[in-house]
Motif scaffolding. Sequence first.
Motif, PDB file in Angstrom:
ATOM      1  N   PRO A  34       0.830  -1.198   0.000  1.00 13.31           N
ATOM      2  CA  PRO A  34       0.000   0.000   0.000  1.00 13.31           C
ATOM      3  C   PRO A  34       0.862   1.245   0.000  1.00 13.31           C
ATOM      4  N   ASN A  35       0.368   2.255  -0.657  1.00 11.36           N
ATOM      5  CA  ASN A  35       1.032   3.554  -0.720  1.00 11.36           C
ATOM      6  C   ASN A  35       2.363   3.512  -1.449  1.00 11.36           C
ATOM      7  N   ARG A  73      -7.899   4.501 -10.744  1.00 10.06           N
ATOM      8  CA  ARG A  73      -7.478   4.153  -9.387  1.00 10.06           C
ATOM      9  C   ARG A  73      -6.226   3.300  -9.379  1.00 10.06           C
TER      10      ARG A  73
ATOM     11  N   LYS B 128     -14.530   4.892   3.193  1.00 10.71           N
ATOM     12  CA  LYS B 128     -14.030   5.151   1.846  1.00 10.71           C
ATOM     13  C   LYS B 128     -12.881   6.152   1.955  1.00 10.71           C
ATOM     14  N   ARG B 129     -11.754   5.793   1.368  1.00  5.94           N
ATOM     15  CA  ARG B 129     -10.552   6.642   1.387  1.00  5.94           C
ATOM     16  C   ARG B 129     -10.142   7.050   2.795  1.00  5.94           C
ATOM     17  N   LEU B 153     -13.449   0.611   1.122  1.00 13.58           N
ATOM     18  CA  LEU B 153     -13.298   0.930  -0.301  1.00 13.58           C
ATOM     19  C   LEU B 153     -12.216   1.992  -0.453  1.00 13.58           C
ATOM     20  N   SER B 154     -11.220   1.680  -1.254  1.00 13.56           N
ATOM     21  CA  SER B 154     -10.152   2.629  -1.543  1.00 13.56           C
ATOM     22  C   SER B 154      -9.451   3.123  -0.282  1.00 13.56           C
ATOM     23  N   ASP B 156      -6.375   2.424   2.821  1.00 12.53           N
ATOM     24  CA  ASP B 156      -5.032   1.858   2.866  1.00 12.53           C
ATOM     25  C   ASP B 156      -4.497   1.874   4.286  1.00 12.53           C
TER      26      ASP B 156
END
Lengths: 188, 586
Positions: A34-35, A73, B128-129, B153-154, B156
Amino acid sequence: MEVNYENGLNLKATELRLGLPGTDEPERQTTLRPNKRTLSEISCSGVTDDGNDDHQESAPPAKAQVVGWPPIRSYRKNCLQAKKNEVEGTAGRYVKVSVDGAAYLRKIDLKAYRSYPELLEALEKMFKLTIGAYSETEGYCGSEYAPTYEDKDGDWMLVGDVLWEMFISSCKRLRIMKGSETRGMGCL
Amino acid sequence: MGSSELKRSKDSVSSDESARRSSFPDEVLERVLSLLKPHRDRSSVSLVCKDWYNAERWSRTHVFIGNCYSVSPEIVARRFPRIRSVTLKGKPRFSDFNLVPENWGADIHSWLVVFAAKYPFLEELRLKRMAISDESLEFLAISFPNFKALSLLSCDGFSTNGLAAIATHCKNLTELDIQENGVYDKGGSWLSCFPESFTSLEVLNFANLTSDINFDALEKLVGRCKSMRVLKLNRSVSLEQLQRLLVNAPRLAELGTGSFSQELTIREYEELESTLSNCKIMHTLSGLWDAKGIYLPTLYPACSNLTFLNLSYAALQSVELAKLLAHCPRLKRLWVLDTVEDKGLEAVGLNCPLLEELRVFPADPFDDEIVHGVTEAGFLAVSFGCPRLHYVLYFCRQMTNAAVATIVQNCPDFTHFRLCIMNPGQPDYLTNEPMDEAFGAVVKTCTKLQRLSVSGLLTDLTFEYIGRYAKNLETLSVAFAGRSDWGMQCVLGGCPKLRKLEIRDCPFGNAALLSGLEKYESMRSLWMSACNVTMNGCRLLAREMPRLNVEVMKEDGSDDTQAYKVYVYRSIAGPRRDAPPSVLTL
């Protein structure tokens, strides 16, 4: 392939490029942390594409270097890139072609052709030789050359036996055999 | 006045209210309002009067927070004491495209801490995010004994270890939905953490993850969760494994297959076909990674009730798509890759008269050598065959004003029109003119338009049109467009319902930014990056509008007077205290 070590980093191995696959480049790893950007993202984020030693690289760098454009995305980009790497690894759009007796090898893009006749015509032009027509029972008659390929299993097969789509996906390299060796492949 | 009346008038704010209260008990009002679901309606209700505000806040069980920094968890908890379900959105949308620095924020943890104290019976969390760590996931798993549904969703910041914690501790879990996140995939053993006694799962989506999962554990899990209705597998699950899973779950409403390309024997092919033909109630199909054309026919019998087909990870050719669509007459939503080309979209127009949503993603977005993909012809073909189309996301390499004008004539009900001509600033390829008239046609014809993304070569005229005609527009995305401040001023001066405005690489400067002073308080947020806004402009905005948070993201090596990335949003929580050093709050 030159290896340029600087501060202990193998820069050539990690060179960020937009070059097409099948060239003498180390395999791209896509790490999906991630990232962390994958190579495809980094190469599109402002790092100048130096060293165009790959002759297939012809897209203008400026466009592809815009960060975050087109707006797709990261997750989807990573998937596409992972798929591309896989496809490149096994399908080998670019395959090496050797001709018995020729001084050096050539490289062709199998995806540029849609059928066996097209491919064979291109090979004939490239190497200035005649391969002739394919026959299921007799192989390539009327010619001292026979086009063969190495498939996924490592076996050498005669070009033309399987469906074109199957051939494209399993061909790893081509070899145009010549002379006495071809006699075993059908025609006497 | 009798003593009871006196008491009542002391209790109430005014005698009017006391009269109302006596004729309409709170419990009845709360009961009625508890049936009200949409959060916007609830907001309206809460503004009627104090009684209604109170009844609404006591009866609300789900809270939707579109910007996690617009409010604090403490404020939310104070107002809504009975929340069981939370939806939270964090980072600006452009973070999906790597435009937001790492460690920007939107960390869920401070919210979870408050929720653990105030909402111990929390059941659902949809993010989300947001940034969410494994520690946060573990904290979530052990803090809420009634926890049922987690949707990410989306997001991290987490790994499969966090998922293992959820699987281990959430005894009442019904939904685990992991979508398009930046997950650090450490392996598939997390799936084995669901205990043997666990049977409540109804929704399982791990399509996002890449590594092999323990198939044995998955098979047992699906076997004992008899109420499972949504199952979305990842790529590591083979066709043969899919068949084995489906045998135990024929009542699936939504299926995401794994890899659709394994070498099958004739018998295995027939078994798969037979199993899929039992999946009659399936309405959503996705996955189909690496789909081989020769296996698609196994799906045909399962497609008769399909309303949503997501082929955006399957690089199908036009003929393969056409054959598949012939079996999907009820299709309402279709997502595809542009490998299907215009011919594939013609087949969409011919086979899917009920289509409402179309998304066409680019298979090779960064390769300019590609000569195929989709063009205006494909979009036109769909518009002729699908008059109910109202949502489109279309990535293409060429477009014309005339085509768009015809498209919106055919489909005037667009609510979401997102057109991405992938080469920035590209004109109408036939006339070489700007694409102003195209988007002009969209906003003039589509009066219900809520969301618009523009692209191509655009002058200020496009924005004049938008400001003048797009009366219902809520979200606008702009990139590489416009000529001067006037463009942005038109949008801010028109568009009464504008809530989200995101702009990148446009020649809009301080005058434009400052023309929207009052407007920003009625909006959720504004994003401007790589425009002509300066630090002074941002400081002025911050000074004039104290209830807005004005954040500037610094870029290394950039000029200190320029404000390279600006994010402005309204907030009742004040400036945030968790911003990283690269984010300046003015």
